[in-house]
Enzyme design. Structure first.
Site, mmCIF file in Angstrom:
data_model
loop_
_atom_site.group_PDB
_atom_site.id
_atom_site.type_symbol
_atom_site.label_atom_id
_atom_site.label_comp_id
_atom_site.label_asym_id
_atom_site.label_seq_id
_atom_site.Cartn_x
_atom_site.Cartn_y
_atom_site.Cartn_z
ATOM 1 N N SER A 39 -2.885 6.073 6.331
ATOM 2 C CA SER A 39 -2.219 4.938 6.970
ATOM 3 C C SER A 39 -3.091 4.386 8.090
ATOM 4 O O SER A 39 -3.529 5.131 8.973
ATOM 5 C CB SER A 39 -0.857 5.367 7.538
ATOM 6 O OG SER A 39 -0.270 4.325 8.283
ATOM 7 N N SER A 90 0.961 3.495 2.400
ATOM 8 C CA SER A 90 1.007 4.042 3.761
ATOM 9 C C SER A 90 2.392 4.498 4.190
ATOM 10 O O SER A 90 2.521 5.282 5.136
ATOM 11 C CB SER A 90 0.481 3.013 4.763
ATOM 12 O OG SER A 90 1.378 1.939 4.910
ATOM 13 N N LYS A 135 5.337 -0.324 9.424
ATOM 14 C CA LYS A 135 5.163 1.055 9.883
ATOM 15 C C LYS A 135 6.472 1.529 10.520
ATOM 16 O O LYS A 135 7.413 0.775 10.687
ATOM 17 C CB LYS A 135 4.024 1.175 10.900
ATOM 18 C CG LYS A 135 2.682 0.620 10.454
ATOM 19 C CD LYS A 135 2.065 1.387 9.303
ATOM 20 C CE LYS A 135 0.759 0.735 8.838
ATOM 21 N NZ LYS A 135 0.230 1.370 7.610
ATOM 22 N N SER A 164 0.828 -1.193 0.000
ATOM 23 C CA SER A 164 0.000 0.000 0.000
ATOM 24 C C SER A 164 0.868 1.251 0.000
ATOM 25 O O SER A 164 2.105 1.178 0.027
ATOM 26 C CB SER A 164 -0.912 0.007 1.239
ATOM 27 O OG SER A 164 -0.150 0.275 2.405
#
Length: 264
Positions: free
Chosen positions: A220, A74, A135, A72
């Site tokens: 996100s 994010s 992350k 993705s």
């Protein structure tokens, strides 16, 4: 990812057990009946060929480095859709496959590290629970964090930002967002923000947990929404982009300039 890990462990164990059983029992039986049943069964032959390969892949993937594909936007602008990265599996301790149980402690995440982890989810019925996410660590144990108006305050001190103008976008993602340099203590990196800040709040990070956020702050699904990340969910530390390839057979784009780049 979990299905592949289970399959890899299962095939490695099965082929190893077949070879062990053959060596301890069936090979001797064939030797006593030489001339009648002296040929090695195909299952044993296949196990002999595949077990070393499977065992090496299992050891490397479980304890040294694991590949991961960015799914993705994010983590833009630092990690793009289609980036294939390597994850250092021993940075935060050696863990058993499948259970992810740490059996040899090595280190702990630092503020600013980009980490891959099992998504903790909201509850056991969450469909994403157990999937791997990626992350950035924003808060470590003991930190007090406030995120307000797209700006971080860490332990009472506002984090400094440098405006780099509008982001040009990448393959239709992130175009028109503001590109900022975030001077997070311990790691300076870039982030994206829009005019519609999301996920604002305050957190105090207890022992054994971390607050993680995506660099594309307003796009996100991270700890601001589903909570703090338990230490036992960590998979490893992202450290290298080894390929960038989007779409089947790279038909949607291939960027050799990103290969070999470190994950900052």
């Amino acid at each position: 990812m979990k299905a592949f890990e289970f399959l890899l462990v299962a095939l490695t164990l099965a082929s190893g057990l077949i070879l062990l059983a053959d060596k301890l029992y069936f090979a001797r039986r064939r030797a006593r009946r030489a001339g009648l049943l002296d040929s090695e069964p195909a299952l044993v032959d296949y196990s002999r060929a595949f077990f070393p390969v499977l065992a090496i892949v299992l050891v490397v993937r479980s304890f040294i480095a694991e590949p991961y594909k960015i799914p993705s936007s994010s983590m833009m602008p630092n990690l793009l859709i289609g980036d294939f990265i390597l994850v250092n599996k021993f940075a935060y301790g050696l863990r058993l496959p499948l259970t992810n149980t740490k059996f040899i402690p090595v280190g702990e995440p630092s503020r600013g590290d980009v980490v891959v982890f099992h998504f903790p989810g909201h509850n056991d019925q969450d469909p994403a629970k157990g999937e791997n996410f990626i992350k950035r660590v924003i808060g470590v144990p003991g930190d007090e964090i406030r995120f307000e108006g797209n700006a971080l305050t860490l332990n009472g001190q506002p984090v400094k930002y440098e405006d780099k103008g509008l982001y040009a976008g990448h393959r239709g993602h992130g175009e028109g967002a503001n590109l900022l340099v975030e001077q997070l203590p311990g790691r300076t990196h870039t982030v994206l923000e829009t005019a519609y800040p999301a996920g604002q709040g305050e957190w105090t990070v207890p022992a054994g947990q971390y607050l993680v956020m995506g660099d594309n702050r307003d796009n996100s699904d991270d700890g601001r929404f589903w909570g703090l990340l338990p230490e036992e969910n960590l998979r490893g530390k992202a450290f290298l982009i080894w390929l960038n390839c989007s779409g089947w057979f790279c038909k949607d784009g291939f960027e050799p300039s990103r290969i070999g780049s470190g994950v900052n």
